[in-house]
Scaffold this motif. Structure first.
Motif, short mmCIF file in Angstrom:
data_model
loop_
_atom_site.label_atom_id
_atom_site.label_comp_id
_atom_site.label_asym_id
_atom_site.label_seq_id
_atom_site.Cartn_x
_atom_site.Cartn_y
_atom_site.Cartn_z
N GLU A 1 -11.77 -22.00 16.67
CA GLU A 1 -12.75 -21.74 15.62
C GLU A 1 -13.85 -20.81 16.12
O GLU A 1 -14.34 -19.95 15.38
CB GLU A 1 -13.36 -23.06 15.13
CG GLU A 1 -12.38 -23.99 14.43
CD GLU A 1 -12.02 -23.52 13.03
OE1 GLU A 1 -12.78 -22.73 12.44
OE2 GLU A 1 -10.97 -23.93 12.52
N GLY B 1 -12.71 -18.33 13.79
CA GLY B 1 -13.22 -18.89 12.55
C GLY B 1 -12.15 -19.55 11.70
O GLY B 1 -11.10 -19.98 12.20
N MET B 2 -12.40 -19.62 10.39
CA MET B 2 -11.53 -20.35 9.48
C MET B 2 -10.63 -19.45 8.64
O MET B 2 -9.77 -19.93 7.91
CB MET B 2 -12.37 -21.21 8.52
CG MET B 2 -13.19 -22.27 9.19
SD MET B 2 -14.13 -23.24 7.98
CE MET B 2 -15.25 -21.99 7.37
N GLY C 1 -7.04 -19.84 8.27
CA GLY C 1 -6.61 -21.07 7.62
C GLY C 1 -5.90 -20.83 6.30
O GLY C 1 -5.00 -21.59 5.93
N TRP D 1 -23.72 -26.23 4.47
CA TRP D 1 -22.64 -25.24 4.33
C TRP D 1 -23.19 -23.91 3.82
O TRP D 1 -22.89 -22.85 4.38
CB TRP D 1 -21.58 -25.77 3.37
CG TRP D 1 -20.41 -24.84 3.25
CD1 TRP D 1 -20.30 -23.76 2.41
CD2 TRP D 1 -19.21 -24.86 4.02
NE1 TRP D 1 -19.11 -23.12 2.59
CE2 TRP D 1 -18.41 -23.77 3.58
CE3 TRP D 1 -18.72 -25.69 5.01
CZ2 TRP D 1 -17.17 -23.50 4.12
CZ3 TRP D 1 -17.48 -25.43 5.55
CH2 TRP D 1 -16.71 -24.35 5.11
N MET E 1 -20.33 -17.63 9.43
CA MET E 1 -18.94 -17.22 9.39
C MET E 1 -18.76 -15.82 8.79
O MET E 1 -17.81 -15.11 9.12
CB MET E 1 -18.13 -18.24 8.56
CG MET E 1 -18.00 -19.60 9.22
SD MET E 1 -16.97 -19.52 10.69
CE MET E 1 -17.07 -21.20 11.29
N LEU F 1 -14.37 -15.81 7.78
CA LEU F 1 -14.26 -16.53 6.51
C LEU F 1 -13.40 -15.80 5.48
O LEU F 1 -12.79 -16.44 4.63
CB LEU F 1 -15.66 -16.76 5.92
CG LEU F 1 -15.83 -17.94 4.97
CD1 LEU F 1 -15.46 -19.24 5.67
CD2 LEU F 1 -17.27 -18.02 4.47
N THR G 1 -12.21 -30.69 12.45
CA THR G 1 -12.66 -29.40 11.94
C THR G 1 -14.18 -29.35 11.82
O THR G 1 -14.82 -28.36 12.19
CB THR G 1 -12.02 -29.11 10.57
OG1 THR G 1 -10.60 -29.12 10.71
CG2 THR G 1 -12.48 -27.76 10.03
N LEU H 1 -16.84 -26.78 13.53
CA LEU H 1 -17.81 -26.03 12.75
C LEU H 1 -19.24 -26.35 13.17
O LEU H 1 -20.12 -25.47 13.17
CB LEU H 1 -17.63 -26.33 11.26
CG LEU H 1 -16.34 -25.82 10.61
CD1 LEU H 1 -16.26 -26.25 9.15
CD2 LEU H 1 -16.26 -24.30 10.71
N PHE I 1 -13.43 -22.24 0.88
CA PHE I 1 -13.24 -23.08 2.06
C PHE I 1 -14.04 -24.37 1.99
O PHE I 1 -13.63 -25.40 2.53
CB PHE I 1 -13.59 -22.29 3.33
CG PHE I 1 -12.51 -21.34 3.76
CD1 PHE I 1 -11.36 -21.82 4.37
CD2 PHE I 1 -12.63 -19.98 3.53
CE1 PHE I 1 -10.35 -20.96 4.76
CE2 PHE I 1 -11.62 -19.11 3.91
CZ PHE I 1 -10.48 -19.60 4.53
N ILE J 1 -11.86 -27.59 2.50
CA ILE J 1 -12.07 -28.32 3.75
C ILE J 1 -12.90 -29.58 3.53
O ILE J 1 -12.51 -30.67 3.96
CB ILE J 1 -12.76 -27.41 4.79
CG1 ILE J 1 -11.82 -26.29 5.22
CG2 ILE J 1 -13.19 -28.21 6.01
CD1 ILE J 1 -12.44 -25.30 6.17
#
Length: 705
Positions: A66, A70-71, A74, A215, A223, A233, A297, A301, A696, A700
């Motif tokens: 990560e 990063g994500m 995903g 977030w 991100m 992201l 996860t 993060l 996300f 997530i």
């Protein structure tokens, strides 16, 4: 840690160890010790598998990934969902292996091929497995040293002992306490108990993280603050990511299919009371693993946000400084050099970065860059300076997570997290030690004996072999340095076996034309290419690269790399580097799989004489021995979808509900809606950054909860 944290950690661990000792009364024979008597049900297996599959090393590997990528990847990883669900629901490889009634992978290889292949393959497989798994206790030991703030050297009765070695001994001793009494029974029971204990901790830690970071204000801005091509992201803007990129995902998908049966026969894959129960345990695991994945996860993060978000810049400066000092104390021998590095690190200013105003971060320009450059400048002119710097960089990124958690976790939460890490460490290490020891005995020692063991001797040898594997883990951890990201290291080490395992196992389970010669060819070319890659990786900075320069061959190798780059860039980029071998572990893994597959097919076709009697091996048809078998049902419009996901005559109404629920959530929601529709939408009209943030967050956090 506070004394409250110690109580929270120690008491449950002692309870688990006590349960392991109590399980000894249930061992009545070798089958009990090796496969829990083959009486385990689906729920026990699914919870036990979840706990055994989680580990401290899994957390650290995820944090590394990560932090580097990063994500964004995903979204593309969702392409694996229908593959994994289809493999689970159909019982691909697992079902057939269970029908062979073999207790180990080696026994299967002898039945399908011959005894020499069984022995050689077992040696290669177990060596790769043990070398890979040996870093699990090593990473866990360092995790506890860094999160607890322990000194690297302690004085015990006048003896100077490294904390690393001491904790390694404690970790492996705890694993043996679980293994020794009842083997697979004690492993399965303790894994289930630890799994049930872990669920409340997952919830508590999830609540803590969500209350600490926002977030919209922290995670998403961090991100999105990346240069073009390296977004953390936006999945449509990741073409410049290097190690953890789309090619790595493709290799992972190919490996998951080709090597589905590579590690079969160990863990609980032979403990189910029927093949159907084993299959349903895998289906249930799709639900049970969800919240554990969310917690891991969120932890990753949390680390990324603390280290890169502007409002945590002061804390991040303290963490980086302490982290560098801690790693330098461990790997740099010269006191003068240690002092010089610490002095240079101390004057690096706090990173003041305003998102949207300052230049976005990149892989080569980020808050860690001045720290890494400073250490490299101090080390590069020393003997083996590049090798030492590789070790430093590896430990720097690995131990960032425990240093962040040490800085941020309050009393109580710290104790719960350390307890969770101890349980994850214990449930993983004991399983891997047991797997390696049973494989060595069943597939190497026993085939070489003229007289079979008595049941009492067999159990004694199994326990003794477990102790020997523990000693091997200790020696490897003390003297074998890991010099890459954990995911990369695992990939290259496992490829020593996985380069050949796929065609050998799938060809053995599903084809009639596969031959022993083909299997040996796969070992030579598949495992051999992986071994060559491992050698080049470990000796590049110290021997290979200096030799290329001195011999004048560096320019020719560079030209070869440039040719590959012109064809495969940006997903495969091989650049000459004095520190690190240009071909990464995923690429070596892919090359070894292709060599192994091609060698198996060619070798088998050349030496094929007559079809193998696969019905006899699977105990079906006229060779059926009475165990429940699947009643064949004709295809129709009414059952076509059920057949596609593996529903057969053994499924009860409850089984069908479970299977269809997994199918609809995974295939309909996660794959079709969250992947296919999103990709098509973006191909027509690309989303703005804020939409990816919301995407996300929903997938997530909201869905995970």
């Amino acid at each position: 840690m506070h004394w409250i944290d110690w109580v929270i950690t120690v008491v449950p661990v002692l309870f688990v160890l006590g349960i392991a000792l109590y399980c000894r009364k249930y061992v009545r024979g070798v089958v009990d010790y090796l496969a829990a008597g083959r009486v385990a049900g689906r729920y026990v297996i699914s919870v036990g598998d979840m706990q055994a599959g989680l580990a401290v090393i899994s957390l650290i590997a995820l944090c590394e990934t990560e932090y580097q990528a990063g994500m964004a990847l995903g979204l593309w990883s969702k392409v694996t969902i229908p593959i994994s669900i289809f493999l689970s629901l159909t019982g691909y490889c697992l079902y057939r292996f269970r029908q062979t009634k073999c207790l180990s992978i080696g026994q299967f290889l002898e039945v399908r091929y011959n005894r020499p292949l069984r022995i050689i393959a077992a040696v290669i497989r177990t060596t790769a497995e043990m070398m890979t798994n040996a870093i699990g206790p090593a990473v866990a030991a360092r995790f506890f040293i860094y999160i607890l703030g322990l000194p690297h050297i302690v004085n015990i009765f006048g003896w100077q002992v490294t904390s690393y070695a001491l904790i390694m001994v404690i970790v492996l001793t705890m694993a043996m306490i679980v293994i020794w009494p009842a083997g697979r029974i004690s492993l399965l029971v303790t894994d289930v108990i630890q799994g049930l204990m872990s669920y409340p901790i997952f919830v508590i830690f999830t609540v803590f993280v969500l209350s600490e970071i926002s977030w919209s204000l922290d995670v998403a801005p961090v991100m999105l603050d990346r240069v073009p091509g390296e977004s953390f992201l936006n999945p449509m803007d990741i073409d410049k990511l290097r190690d953890f990129n789309l090619f790595a995902l493709i290799v992972t998908i190919i490996g998951s299919i080709l090597n589905r049966a590579a590690w079969i026969g160990n863990d609980t894959s032979g403990a189910g009371r029927t093949a159907h129960e084993q299959k349903m345990a895998g289906v249930l695991g799709a639900w049970r693993n969800g919240f554990a994945s969310l917690m891991l996860t969120l932890m990753a993060l949390f680390m990324v946000t603390i280290m890169l978000a502007g409002r945590f810049a002061g804390e991040a400066k303290v963490i980086r400084t302490n982290l560098v000092n801690k790693v330098v104390e461990e790997i740099v021998e010269s006191p003068q050099l240690k002092g010089k590095i610490k002095q240079d690190i101390a004057v690096i200013p706090e990173e003041r970065h305003t998102i949207g105003v300052d230049k976005p971060y990149s892989h080569t320009d980020n808050p860690d860059t001045p720290y890494l450059n400073s250490v490299h400048n101090n080390l590069k002119d020393t003997p083996e300076g590049n090798t030492v710097f590789q070790k430093f960089r590896t430990l720097y990124f690995q131990m960032m997570a425990p240093m962040v958690l040490r800085e941020k976790l309050p009393v109580g939460v710290m104790g719960l997290l350390v307890l969770l890490m101890v349980m994850l460490m214990l449930s993983t290490d004991d399983s891997r030690i047991f797997n390696s020891s049973s494989t060595l005995l069943q597939d190497v020692v026993m085939p070489l004996r003229k007289n079979p063991f008595t049941p009492k001797q067999h159990l004694a040898w199994l326990r003794g072999m477990s102790v020997a594997v523990c000693v091997f883990f200790l020696v490897v951890s003390l003297f074998f340095s890991q010099m890459d990201y954990i995911a990369m290291f695992i990939s290259i080490m496992c490829s020593l076996w996985l380069g050949a395992a796929g065609p050998i196992m799938i060809g053995g389970l599903y084809t009639r034309f596969g031959t022993t010669t083909g299997a040996f060819c796969a070992l030579v070319f598949g495992s051999g290419s992986a071994l060559s890659g491992l050698f080049l990786q470990r000796s590049w900075s110290g021997y290979v690269y200096p030799w290329l320069l001195s011999s004048g061959n560096a320019k020719y190798v560079s030209m070869l790399f440039d040719t590959v780059n012109s064809l495969c860039s940006p997903y495969i980029v091989w650049e000459m580097n004095e520190i690190k071998f240009p071909i990464n572990s995923y690429e070596i893994y892919f090359i070894s799989m292709m060599f192994g597959l091609g060698a198996y097919i060619i070798g088998s076709m050349i030496t094929y004489r007559k079809p193998f009697n696969i019905d006899r091996m699977l105990h079906r048809g006229k060779y059926c021995d009475g165990e429940s078998s699947v009643v064949a049902t004709p295809w129709s419009w009414k059952n076509v979808y059920g057949k596609l996901i593996g529903i057969d005559s053994q499924y009860t109404k409850g089984d069908k509900i479970i299977a269809w629920s997994v199918f609809y959530f995974s295939i309909v929601y996660q794959f079709l809606l969250s992947f296919v529709c999103v990709v098509i939408w973006n191909a027509i009209s690309p989303w703005p950054a804020s939409w990816w943030s919301m995407y996300f967050y929903i997938n997530i956090i909201v869905v995970g909860l």
